[in-house]
Design an enzyme around this catalytic site. Structure first.
Site, PDB file in Angstrom:
ATOM      1  N   GLY A   1     -93.603  51.929  14.315  1.00 18.65           N
ATOM      2  CA  GLY A   1     -93.523  50.833  13.351  1.00 18.65           C
ATOM      3  C   GLY A   1     -92.239  50.061  13.587  1.00 18.65           C
ATOM      4  CG  ASP A   2     -90.048  45.781  13.958  1.00 16.80           C
ATOM      5  OD1 ASP A   2     -88.940  46.342  14.077  1.00 16.80           O
ATOM      6  OD2 ASP A   2     -90.254  44.615  14.336  1.00 16.80           O
TER       7      ASP A   2
END
Ligand code: BGC
Length: 724
Positions: A249-250
């Site tokens: 995920g960012d």
């Protein structure tokens, strides 16, 4: 010795599994150590080889299972030795530039303990307002895919277990570059066909190249935020493309599903994200705390999905050889650029420079600069050291001397005068007036202007992409003296240059070229290096034209220059013969087309293309895969100095069931030719290169006529190709 991942997995507790699914972000070193001891499996670089080894030691010796750590850092265009920004690299039209950057980055990073980089960014983008255009390879899918593959190859070398490689990460999956209005993190809404054709393609190519990981994007796509987009993360990426690496995920991207309004709270956000296909969560509330207490209970996530995610993490650690060699040799760590890497970075920088304009209008071209005479250098970039670009860490080797010093060394016979001229932002009338005064005493003026690094990159969208501050005014005022003006444009994005471009003689676009920027720019100004880069992203005439890109679809009313006579008040926008077709797709207050099209770039020499052959010029649809045509063209350096030409190969489909782009890039080649020299270039075109996405599921070919066009901007040759 290979580790038995299934055996290891079978011995892991719920807490130990969750620990592998989080990367520790924004924590100080003491906290990092405590969290690693508590069982977290990935961290940001601490940052030194010694601190890395200490974290690995805790993971390996002080946790029950002894699983080594993934250690990540954004090494985007160099860790210590900073190369040109990715957008600048795209301007080189030379994948070797991207590969050499990634190779040097990997060597520096791995020696310091980093084993995972969050790069390359492969977001195709057609909106220069978006600050992150500087991190990507521009607007063209074919060019960007080739450079993405080169970056992955450079980072990952011939195997991740080698001591000089790092795992790469394709980001941001997907369509992040299509943010509405170019405003960072904004919504996207894209047809399935365009998603396949444009935004997914660079990722597909990167996965095919063996990229070890992929990062989810912050944006929502057609209403579904990417961190919760199961159809794309799992359906397309993992299942359809068979991607067996890991999806990260960012930063806080999972937690932000709450802000998107698709999750009520962070627990639900984590559940949604992991079930959708995110394997490793970055930021947000930790899945396991320093005491090893898990945030979620086993009933809250599917066991099967968690096992799959853990398997992906362990597999990457295994591929990196971390189970056998978790530590790095601290004596190999370099903390600054070496002479050898500097030389590579210099060579790369020289290849990215684009000569936008070199007007012979007032007698002769102003570039290269004369070796003698009195030249005034002014503008904020006369002395600024800010050439590194947007994505560098604080420990990058700094630029030691600016353009003024580099030019004095490059052209010692010139009587140099250096004035500040204008600050990047603060308009100072006195500084402009002083530059004008000194310009009057010069034979020529070089104005070094542009965007400082910090106004491109993440969260740096601009609504107005003109030169900031008083810089345009400086150019106008100096040009008004009548002294010849050469502009050096240092920028993170294509800019709107309309208010000054016609008043100056020459413009050299240098982007942010990295550690060796001043020397590379000076060499291009003196002519020791002949600029051979090309624009990888269209320069619009006005913000109102955005999005603007070269391979746009055909419309029913294409603008033409040979239609009606224009009303008087619009005559200034007319083409030859003052004609202009009125009811066509255009802006009535702008000349047609962009200021600089994709692929534009001049040289100190001239080239000519001739003898285009396409053989065979008939392909059969059934030969899909096997059927190929050889496209050959002769390129000749018709000038008096050596130089590089960039030759582009475009395909245009004459008639198709779905409206096609006016042209599609299907090949490019940068070739160095001595004055008077020539070369025969060949491209192989496959039936596959004639395919298009009819919708979100069918990629098809249709029989008929195609036009094969080879162009270097100055000369263009075409030939038909038939598909039976
Ligand atoms: C960016 C990513 C980056 C991450 C970690 C985020 O804000 O969007 O590109 O990899 O931070 O630094």
């Amino acid at each position: 010795m290979a580790v038995d991942i299934e055996d290891l997995l079978s011995r892991m507790s719920w807490e130990q599994k969750l620990g592998q699914l989080q990367i520790v972000w924004r924590k100080d070193p003491a906290e990092q150590r405590a969290l690693v001891k508590g069982g977290l499996g990935a961290v940001f670089w601490p940052p030194s080889a010694a601190a890395t080894n200490e974290l690995q030691r805790i993971a390996v010796e002080e946790t029950e299972l002894g699983i080594p750590l993934l250690i990540a850092l954004d090494v985007v265009h160099g860790q210590f030795t900073i190369f040109p920004t990715p957008l600048a690299q795209a301007a080189s039209f030379d994948p070797e530039v991207a590969r050499s950057d990634a190779r040097a980055s990997a060597e520096e990073a791995r020696a310091a303990g980093v084993n995972w980089t969050f790069s390359p960014m492969v977001d195709v983008t057609r909106d220069p307002r978006w600050g992150r255009v500087v991190e990507g390879f521009g607007e063209d899918v074919f060019l960007a895919s080739g450079l993405a593959a080169a970056k992955v190859a450079g980072y990952q070398g011939s195997g991740l277990a080698e001591e000089t490689t790092v795992a790469s990460c394709l980001k941001h999956f997907v369509a992040y570059g299509a943010a509405e209005a170019g405003r960072d993190y904004n919504t996207t809404d894209i047809s399935e066909r365009r998603l396949r054709e444009t935004y997914l393609e660079t990722f597909r190519v990167g996965v095919e190249q063996g990229a070890a990981s992929v990062m989810a994007a912050f944006n929502s796509l057609n209403g579904r935020p990417m961190h919760a987009n199961r159809r794309l993360l799992t359906g397309v990426l993992k299942e359809e493309w068979g991607f067996d690496g890991l999806v990260v995920g960012d930063a806080d991207g999972v937690a932000q599903l709450v802000d998107h309004g698709v999750a009520a709270d962070e627990r639900e956000a984590i559940r949604l994200a992991i079930e959708a296909g995110v394997d490793v969560v970055m930021g947000g509330t930790l899945l396991v705390d320093a005491e090893g207490t898990p945030l979620l209970s086993p009933g809250e996530l599917s066991q099967e999905r968690v096992d799959d995610a853990v398997r992906r993490v362990l597999r990457l650690k295994e591929r990196l050889g971390l189970f056998d060699r978790p530590f790095v040799d601290e004596s190999r760590e370099a903390t600054a650029a070496t002479a050898e890497r500097r030389a590579t970075a210099r060579g790369a920088a020289e290849r990215c420079i684009v000569l936008l304009k070199n007007d012979p209008g007032r007698g002769r071209e102003r570039l290269p600069l004369p070796p003698r005479g009195r030249i005034l250098l002014a503008g904020p970039y006369a002395r600024s050291l800010d050439h590194l670009g947007a994505w560098v860490q604080r420990f990058a080797t700094p630029v030691a001397a600016g353009l003024a010093d580099a030019l004095a060394a490059e052209l010692p016979g010139v009587d140099w005068d250096v004035a500040e001229g204008a600050d990047f932002f603060d308009p100072s009338e006195e500084a402009v007036a002083e530059a004008v005064e000194r310009a009057r005493e010069a034979d020529l003026v070089v104005l070094a202007v542009g965007e400082p690094s910090r106004i491109s990159g993440e969260a740096s969208s601009r609504s107005d992409i003109a030169l900031p501050g008083a810089q345009s005014r400086l150019i106008q005022a100096v040009a008004a003296t009548g002294v010849p003006v050469v502009v050096v444009l240092v920028t993170g994005r294509p800019l709107v240059v309309e208010d000054w471009i016609d008043r100056v003689d020459s413009v050299l676009c240098t982007w942010h070229l990295g550690l060796e920027a001043p020397a590379a720019i000076a060499a291009a100004l003196s002519g020791r290096v002949n600029p051979g880069g090309r624009v990888p992203m269209t320069f619009p005439r006005a913000v109102g034209q955005i999005p603007i890109y070269h391979d746009h679809e055909r419309t029913g009313r294409p603008p033409q220059l040979d239609g009606m006579v224009l009303p008087d008040e619009q005559a200034e926008f007319a083409g030859p013969n003052n004609t202009f077709d009125y009811y066509t797709s255009k802006f009535i207050d702008l000349p047609l087309g962009p200021r600089f099209d994709f692929g534009h770039g001049l040289s100190y020499t001239t080239f000519e293309l001739s003898d285009l052959t396409v053989s065979p010029d008939r392909l059969r649809e059934q030969d899909d895969g096997a059927g190929t045509a050889e496209v050959s063209v002769t390129v000749r350096n018709t000038g008096t100095v050596d130089g590089d030409d960039v030759v582009l190969l475009f395909v245009t489909d004459a008639v198709a069931s779905v409206a096609q782009p006016v042209r599609r890039l299907r090949g490019y080649r940068r070739v160095a030719l001595p004055a008077g020299g020539s070369a025969r270039l060949s491209f192989t075109l496959a039936v596959d290169d004639l395919c298009f996405w009819a919708d979100g599921t069918h990629r098809i070919t249709e029989p008929g006529e195609f036009s094969i066009t080879v162009s270097d901007g100055a000369s263009t040759v075409s030939h038909p190709l038939f598909l039976a």
